[in-house]
Write an enzyme that holds these catalytic residues in place. Structure first.
Site, PDB file in Angstrom:
ATOM      1  N   SER A  74      97.777  21.908  31.021  1.00  0.00           N
ATOM      2  CA  SER A  74      96.635  20.983  31.093  1.00  0.00           C
ATOM      3  C   SER A  74      96.273  20.555  32.508  1.00  0.00           C
ATOM      4  CB  SER A  74      96.937  19.738  30.248  1.00  0.00           C
ATOM      5  OG  SER A  74      98.142  19.127  30.681  1.00  0.00           O
ATOM      6  N   TYR A  86     116.819  18.025  39.217  1.00  0.00           N
ATOM      7  CA  TYR A  86     115.712  18.995  39.275  1.00  0.00           C
ATOM      8  C   TYR A  86     116.205  20.335  39.830  1.00  0.00           C
ATOM      9  CZ  TYR A  86     111.129  20.956  40.520  1.00  0.00           C
ATOM     10  OH  TYR A  86     110.027  21.775  40.638  1.00  0.00           O
ATOM     11  N   ALA A 122     119.250  21.491  39.914  1.00  0.00           N
ATOM     12  CA  ALA A 122     120.174  22.132  38.963  1.00  0.00           C
ATOM     13  C   ALA A 122     119.390  22.807  37.843  1.00  0.00           C
ATOM     14  CB  ALA A 122     121.135  21.088  38.389  1.00  0.00           C
ATOM     15  N   ILE A 147     103.302  22.894  46.270  1.00  0.00           N
ATOM     16  CA  ILE A 147     101.947  23.095  45.778  1.00  0.00           C
ATOM     17  C   ILE A 147     101.310  21.718  45.579  1.00  0.00           C
ATOM     18  CG2 ILE A 147     100.543  24.251  44.005  1.00  0.00           C
ATOM     19  CD1 ILE A 147     102.549  26.168  45.481  1.00  0.00           C
TER      20      ILE A 147
HETATM   21  P1  NAP Z   1     102.283  18.426  37.070  1.00  0.00           P
HETATM   22  O1  NAP Z   1     101.003  18.465  37.818  1.00  0.00           O
HETATM   23  O2  NAP Z   1     103.042  17.150  37.000  1.00  0.00           O
HETATM   24  O3  NAP Z   1     101.994  18.972  35.577  1.00  0.00           O
HETATM   25  C1  NAP Z   1     103.043  19.053  34.671  1.00  0.00           C
HETATM   26  C2  NAP Z   1     102.551  19.648  33.381  1.00  0.00           C
HETATM   27  O4  NAP Z   1     103.675  19.764  32.492  1.00  0.00           O
HETATM   28  C3  NAP Z   1     101.526  18.808  32.644  1.00  0.00           C
HETATM   29  O5  NAP Z   1     100.581  19.640  32.019  1.00  0.00           O
HETATM   30  C4  NAP Z   1     102.355  18.075  31.574  1.00  0.00           C
HETATM   31  O6  NAP Z   1     101.618  17.729  30.404  1.00  0.00           O
HETATM   32  C5  NAP Z   1     103.364  19.152  31.250  1.00  0.00           C
HETATM   33  N1  NAP Z   1     104.580  18.646  30.609  1.00  0.00           N
HETATM   34  C6  NAP Z   1     105.552  17.834  31.144  1.00  0.00           C
HETATM   35  N2  NAP Z   1     106.505  17.598  30.237  1.00  0.00           N
HETATM   36  C7  NAP Z   1     106.161  18.293  29.111  1.00  0.00           C
HETATM   37  C8  NAP Z   1     106.740  18.450  27.832  1.00  0.00           C
HETATM   38  N3  NAP Z   1     107.893  17.856  27.508  1.00  0.00           N
HETATM   39  N4  NAP Z   1     106.088  19.213  26.909  1.00  0.00           N
HETATM   40  C9  NAP Z   1     104.922  19.835  27.215  1.00  0.00           C
HETATM   41  N5  NAP Z   1     104.318  19.728  28.424  1.00  0.00           N
HETATM   42  C10 NAP Z   1     104.932  18.944  29.354  1.00  0.00           C
HETATM   43  O7  NAP Z   1     103.319  19.478  37.664  1.00  0.00           O
HETATM   44  P2  NAP Z   1     103.073  20.814  38.545  1.00  0.00           P
HETATM   45  O8  NAP Z   1     103.223  20.474  39.957  1.00  0.00           O
HETATM   46  O9  NAP Z   1     101.853  21.502  38.067  1.00  0.00           O
HETATM   47  O10 NAP Z   1     104.367  21.649  38.127  1.00  0.00           O
HETATM   48  C11 NAP Z   1     104.352  22.686  37.154  1.00  0.00           C
HETATM   49  C12 NAP Z   1     105.661  23.457  37.229  1.00  0.00           C
HETATM   50  O11 NAP Z   1     105.827  23.990  38.550  1.00  0.00           O
HETATM   51  C13 NAP Z   1     106.894  22.606  36.967  1.00  0.00           C
HETATM   52  O12 NAP Z   1     107.850  23.357  36.260  1.00  0.00           O
HETATM   53  C14 NAP Z   1     107.409  22.289  38.362  1.00  0.00           C
HETATM   54  O13 NAP Z   1     108.773  22.002  38.389  1.00  0.00           O
HETATM   55  C15 NAP Z   1     107.089  23.595  39.074  1.00  0.00           C
HETATM   56  N6  NAP Z   1     107.016  23.482  40.535  1.00  0.00           N
HETATM   57  C16 NAP Z   1     106.098  22.679  41.119  1.00  0.00           C
HETATM   58  C17 NAP Z   1     106.036  22.625  42.516  1.00  0.00           C
HETATM   59  C18 NAP Z   1     105.021  21.791  43.238  1.00  0.00           C
HETATM   60  O14 NAP Z   1     105.113  21.711  44.472  1.00  0.00           O
HETATM   61  N7  NAP Z   1     104.051  21.172  42.568  1.00  0.00           N
HETATM   62  C19 NAP Z   1     106.941  23.369  43.290  1.00  0.00           C
HETATM   63  C20 NAP Z   1     107.884  24.176  42.648  1.00  0.00           C
HETATM   64  C21 NAP Z   1     107.912  24.223  41.256  1.00  0.00           C
HETATM   65  P3  NAP Z   1     101.106  16.190  30.142  1.00  0.00           P
HETATM   66  O15 NAP Z   1     100.146  15.899  31.253  1.00  0.00           O
HETATM   67  O16 NAP Z   1     100.461  16.248  28.805  1.00  0.00           O
HETATM   68  O17 NAP Z   1     102.343  15.341  30.222  1.00  0.00           O
END
Ligand code: NAP
Length: 252
Positions: free
Chosen positions: A15, A157, A159, A190
């Site tokens: 989303s 995180y 781990a 990101i």
């Molecule tokens: P984000 O903007 O916080 O978005 C997180 C997404 O995950 C939202 O759509 C949220 O939905 C959903 N979500 C969280 N808990 C959930 C659950 N229990 N069931 C279903 N959906 C759930 O995060 P992001 O930065 O896009 O990160 C996405 C992925 O990339 C994550 O795995 C994160 O660890 C990884 N990552 C991010 C970065 C970075 O720099 N941003 C770097 C490395 C890895 P709702 O809004 O409905 O809660």
């Protein structure tokens, strides 16, 4: 090249942020994209509308992917509506910054359940309806360890993401003979809601930026491009691997 027409894809946490970027990239390559979300129905429906405006097909499905019952229900719905799943992107994730000694058992479990157990649960259900040629993409992090980097104050995180890489490698052995590829993408930093707080501090922002040879933070579409490659037939000989999309950070 990279043609996903006729493929059915699920993006967990599709989303917003990276998940939204991946969903849009897969849809532009021709896939029908199921947008999973936990709580923000309006945001998920907005991504569905965006994909439909591009001429693609998409639906939103609510499920808390850290909960087995919720995951089982979502996959029953996918089977019912689409009959199969060709591409699974395990993207949903959360982070809390906390010094190691202040992390509670509840906080530890929430991070591990959302970032790691969710991937196990979704893969177990997905392979029941995934034909040979299916692709699984797990989102890890440069904080995954191994050749990755340590940041501090995100022990749970880090781990969880290290275990995502181990899960990916181990399942490549089991799923390869079934014609299913499984790989991970490890994003650098990101710009999404997850990093807004971190990057709002000017000193931290400048310090982190100085570590990135490309001179900018990543965008969700940078991860989307890697996901399209891993979802396509062109990556058929790649499994059990991690692609680091980090602007060159780890090359330093
Ligand atoms: P984000 O903007 O916080 O978005 C997180 C997404 O995950 C939202 O759509 C949220 O939905 C959903 N979500 C969280 N808990 C959930 C659950 N229990 N069931 C279903 N959906 C759930 O995060 P992001 O930065 O896009 O990160 C996405 C992925 O990339 C994550 O795995 C994160 O660890 C990884 N990552 C991010 C970065 C970075 O720099 N941003 C770097 C490395 C890895 P709702 O809004 O409905 O809660």
């Amino acid at each position: 090249m990279f043609d996903l027409h006729g493929k059915k894809a699920l993006v967990t946490g599709g989303s917003r942020g990276i998940g939204r970027g991946i969903a849009l990239s897969l849809a532009k390559a021709g896939a029908t994209v199921i947008i999973n979300y936990r709580s923000q129905t309006q945001e998920a429906e907005a991504v569905v509308a965006e994909i439909k405006k591009l001429g693609g097909e998409s639906v939103a499905l609510q499920a808390d992917v850290s909960q087995k019952d919720s995951v089982t229900k979502m996959f029953a719905e996918i089977k019912n509506r689409f009959g199969r799943l060709d591409i699974l992107v395990n993207n949903a994730g959360i982070v809390f910054m906390n010094p190691f000694e202040k992390i509670t058992q509840e906080e530890w479990d929430k991070v591990l359940d959302t970032n790691l157990k969710s991937q196990f649960l979704c893969i177990q259900e997905a392979v029941k309806i995934m034909p040979s040629g299916g692709k699984i993409i797990n989102i890890a992090s440069i904080a995954s360890g191994g050749v990755g980097v340590g940041f501090g104050n995100i022990a749970h995180y880090a781990a969880s993401k290290g275990a995502v890489v181990a899960l990916t490698e181990d399942l490549a052995i089991e799923l390869g003979p079934r014609g299913i590829n499984i790989n991970a993408i490890a994003p650098g930093i990101i710009e999404t809601d997850m990093t807004t707080g971190l990057l709002s501090d000017e000193k931290t922002r400048t310090g982190l930026l100085s570590r990135i040879p490309k001179g900018r933070f990543g965008k969700p579409e940078d991860i989307g491009a890697a996901a399209v490659f891993l979802a396509s037939d062109e990556s058929d000989y790649l499994t059990g691997s991690v692609i680091y999309v980090d602007g060159g950070w780890l090359a330093e």
